[in-house]
Write a protein that holds these residues in place. Sequence first.
Motif, PDB file in Angstrom:
ATOM      1  N   SER A   1       0.834  -1.194   0.000  1.00 54.34           N
ATOM      2  CA  SER A   1       0.000   0.000   0.000  1.00 54.34           C
ATOM      3  C   SER A   1       0.872   1.247   0.000  1.00 54.34           C
ATOM      4  CB  SER A   1      -0.919   0.012   1.224  1.00 54.34           C
ATOM      5  OG  SER A   1      -0.153   0.042   2.417  1.00 54.34           O
ATOM      6  N   VAL A   2       0.421   2.287  -0.663  1.00 53.36           N
ATOM      7  CA  VAL A   2       1.124   3.568  -0.600  1.00 53.36           C
ATOM      8  C   VAL A   2       0.903   4.196   0.777  1.00 53.36           C
ATOM      9  CG1 VAL A   2       1.243   5.894  -1.569  1.00 53.36           C
ATOM     10  CG2 VAL A   2       0.964   3.917  -3.089  1.00 53.36           C
ATOM     11  N   ALA A   3      -0.313   4.072   1.283  1.00 51.02           N
ATOM     12  CA  ALA A   3      -0.651   4.639   2.588  1.00 51.02           C
ATOM     13  C   ALA A   3      -0.138   3.754   3.707  1.00 51.02           C
ATOM     14  CB  ALA A   3      -2.162   4.809   2.706  1.00 51.02           C
ATOM     15  N   THR A   4      -0.004   4.341   4.877  1.00 52.36           N
ATOM     16  CA  THR A   4       0.378   3.610   6.081  1.00 52.36           C
ATOM     17  C   THR A   4      -0.745   3.708   7.095  1.00 52.36           C
ATOM     18  OG1 THR A   4       1.452   5.576   7.011  1.00 52.36           O
ATOM     19  CG2 THR A   4       2.840   4.051   5.755  1.00 52.36           C
ATOM     20  N   GLY A   5      -0.694   2.827   8.102  1.00 42.98           N
ATOM     21  CA  GLY A   5      -1.623   2.914   9.213  1.00 42.98           C
ATOM     22  C   GLY A   5      -3.030   2.478   8.870  1.00 42.98           C
ATOM     23  N   THR A   6      -3.903   2.617   9.852  1.00 38.83           N
ATOM     24  CA  THR A   6      -5.312   2.229   9.708  1.00 38.83           C
ATOM     25  C   THR A   6      -6.204   3.381  10.159  1.00 38.83           C
ATOM     26  OG1 THR A   6      -5.214   1.212  11.915  1.00 38.83           O
ATOM     27  CG2 THR A   6      -4.817  -0.221  10.025  1.00 38.83           C
ATOM     28  N   PRO A   7      -6.324   4.412   9.320  1.00 41.36           N
ATOM     29  CA  PRO A   7      -7.095   5.595   9.739  1.00 41.36           C
ATOM     30  C   PRO A   7      -8.572   5.327   9.952  1.00 41.36           C
ATOM     31  CG  PRO A   7      -6.505   5.723   7.414  1.00 41.36           C
ATOM     32  CD  PRO A   7      -5.726   4.574   7.997  1.00 41.36           C
ATOM     33  N   ASP A   8      -9.126   4.305   9.272  1.00 50.03           N
ATOM     34  CA  ASP A   8     -10.564   4.015   9.430  1.00 50.03           C
ATOM     35  C   ASP A   8     -10.811   2.846  10.364  1.00 50.03           C
ATOM     36  OD1 ASP A   8      -9.518   2.073   7.873  1.00 50.03           O
ATOM     37  OD2 ASP A   8     -10.844   2.365   6.156  1.00 50.03           O
ATOM     38  N   GLY A   9      -9.773   2.347  11.008  1.00 55.75           N
ATOM     39  CA  GLY A   9      -9.943   1.268  11.962  1.00 55.75           C
ATOM     40  C   GLY A   9     -10.001  -0.118  11.343  1.00 55.75           C
ATOM     41  N   LYS A  10      -9.880  -0.241  10.035  1.00 56.39           N
ATOM     42  CA  LYS A  10      -9.941  -1.542   9.378  1.00 56.39           C
ATOM     43  C   LYS A  10      -8.585  -2.233   9.460  1.00 56.39           C
ATOM     44  CE  LYS A  10     -13.500  -0.134   6.047  1.00 56.39           C
ATOM     45  NZ  LYS A  10     -13.835   0.021   4.604  1.00 56.39           N
ATOM     46  N   ASP A  11      -8.619  -3.557   9.397  1.00 55.17           N
ATOM     47  CA  ASP A  11      -7.375  -4.320   9.468  1.00 55.17           C
ATOM     48  C   ASP A  11      -6.548  -4.174   8.202  1.00 55.17           C
ATOM     49  OD1 ASP A  11      -7.960  -5.243  12.004  1.00 55.17           O
ATOM     50  OD2 ASP A  11      -8.940  -7.064  11.283  1.00 55.17           O
ATOM     51  N   ALA A  12      -7.204  -4.080   7.038  1.00 56.97           N
ATOM     52  CA  ALA A  12      -6.499  -4.062   5.759  1.00 56.97           C
ATOM     53  C   ALA A  12      -6.794  -2.775   4.998  1.00 56.97           C
ATOM     54  CB  ALA A  12      -6.893  -5.267   4.912  1.00 56.97           C
ATOM     55  N   ILE A  13      -5.802  -2.327   4.236  1.00 57.36           N
ATOM     56  CA  ILE A  13      -5.991  -1.161   3.364  1.00 57.36           C
ATOM     57  C   ILE A  13      -6.548  -1.593   2.017  1.00 57.36           C
ATOM     58  CG2 ILE A  13      -4.782   0.696   2.149  1.00 57.36           C
ATOM     59  CD1 ILE A  13      -2.826   0.826   4.476  1.00 57.36           C
ATOM     60  N   PHE A  14      -6.126  -2.763   1.535  1.00 56.62           N
ATOM     61  CA  PHE A  14      -6.641  -3.269   0.259  1.00 56.62           C
ATOM     62  C   PHE A  14      -6.832  -4.783   0.342  1.00 56.62           C
ATOM     63  CE2 PHE A  14      -2.025  -3.511  -0.126  1.00 56.62           C
ATOM     64  CZ  PHE A  14      -1.813  -4.764  -0.693  1.00 56.62           C
ATOM     65  N   ASN A  15      -7.680  -5.310  -0.542  1.00 59.52           N
ATOM     66  CA  ASN A  15      -7.913  -6.742  -0.647  1.00 59.52           C
ATOM     67  C   ASN A  15      -7.883  -7.135  -2.120  1.00 59.52           C
ATOM     68  OD1 ASN A  15      -8.712  -7.801   2.183  1.00 59.52           O
ATOM     69  ND2 ASN A  15      -9.947  -5.935   1.959  1.00 59.52           N
ATOM     70  N   ILE A  16      -7.331  -8.314  -2.403  1.00 64.05           N
ATOM     71  CA  ILE A  16      -7.231  -8.808  -3.773  1.00 64.05           C
ATOM     72  C   ILE A  16      -7.979 -10.130  -3.864  1.00 64.05           C
ATOM     73  CG2 ILE A  16      -5.681  -9.500  -5.636  1.00 64.05           C
ATOM     74  CD1 ILE A  16      -3.514  -7.834  -4.337  1.00 64.05           C
ATOM     75  N   SER A  17      -8.874 -10.245  -4.855  1.00 66.80           N
ATOM     76  CA  SER A  17      -9.680 -11.447  -5.004  1.00 66.80           C
ATOM     77  C   SER A  17     -10.112 -11.596  -6.456  1.00 66.80           C
ATOM     78  CB  SER A  17     -10.915 -11.365  -4.096  1.00 66.80           C
ATOM     79  OG  SER A  17     -11.810 -12.418  -4.363  1.00 66.80           O
ATOM     80  N   ASP A  18     -10.399 -12.833  -6.854  1.00 66.05           N
ATOM     81  CA  ASP A  18     -11.033 -13.064  -8.159  1.00 66.05           C
ATOM     82  C   ASP A  18     -12.286 -13.918  -7.994  1.00 66.05           C
ATOM     83  OD1 ASP A  18      -9.866 -15.500  -7.623  1.00 66.05           O
ATOM     84  OD2 ASP A  18      -8.459 -15.443  -9.305  1.00 66.05           O
ATOM     85  N   ASP A  19     -12.904 -13.837  -6.796  1.00 64.43           N
ATOM     86  CA  ASP A  19     -14.108 -14.620  -6.526  1.00 64.43           C
ATOM     87  C   ASP A  19     -15.288 -14.168  -7.374  1.00 64.43           C
ATOM     88  OD1 ASP A  19     -12.698 -16.038  -4.649  1.00 64.43           O
ATOM     89  OD2 ASP A  19     -13.410 -14.842  -2.942  1.00 64.43           O
ATOM     90  N   ASN A  20     -15.393 -12.866  -7.635  1.00 65.27           N
ATOM     91  CA  ASN A  20     -16.530 -12.338  -8.394  1.00 65.27           C
ATOM     92  C   ASN A  20     -16.069 -11.491  -9.573  1.00 65.27           C
ATOM     93  OD1 ASN A  20     -18.808 -13.239  -6.585  1.00 65.27           O
ATOM     94  ND2 ASN A  20     -17.647 -12.002  -5.119  1.00 65.27           N
TER      95      ASN A  20
END
Length: 239
Positions: free
Chosen positions: A103-122
């Motif tokens: 991620s370009v950003a650091t930390g968790t400003p919104d309280g979420k565990d992850a900044i991004f997620n990668i998937s091909d489920d849908n």
Amino acid sequence: IGDDNSVDADETPSFDLGVQRLAGKQVNMGSFIDDGTMTLEPDTYSFDIHIGDTDYEFQFNVEPGDRNKEMEDKLARLINRSNIGVEVSVISDNGRSALKIESVATGTPDGKDAIFNISDDNTSKRAGAVDYFGLGEITELPHNAEFTLNGNPHSAYSNSFTIDKAYEVTLKGRSEDGHDAHIGLKPDVESLISNVESLVDGYNSFITKAMDYSKTYGLSNKFSNEMRGIQRSEERRVG
């Protein structure tokens, strides 16, 4: 921060700052696979990167004869050109390579565990690329910076922040135990004296090392003599 004319060293607050941890990025480290092979069947594949409140779909084609390393380089360029807030690099190791997504950003400003997620489920095209390259596993979670101000604990999602609307601070590393940094303003005269002392100490150290080098390797003192000549010339000119 602010108007220089309004800065008063006697009135501006000072702080003792101790850094326990820098703010960190999220890292997804892919699987290391052989550079010269490719077992994905020829087809059009796609996967989604969810970052913020937006999903971005990336499509790519696998052709007969394609190789893993070439495809990883292609995917890295594809994602980096999108400027969506992640950076991709290809890590090589003894004939194998893996995609590293940060991620370009650091930390968790919104309280979420992850900044991004990668998937091909849908995703709209053929799935399988995420598992094949190992893109979906979070290997380093993002975290906030942790520090103390005058002994009181604080945190920030970035390593750059402001303190009391008086200072803009950028953290560079952890503090040694018991060695907090003092942040404040010096009066002009005190600051000038400190800078001159630093300059003199640096000059003296430079001359000492030059002389030690000459003694050790049996070289002439021409360089140090020239430096002293410049010094005397400047003293006469200033005087």
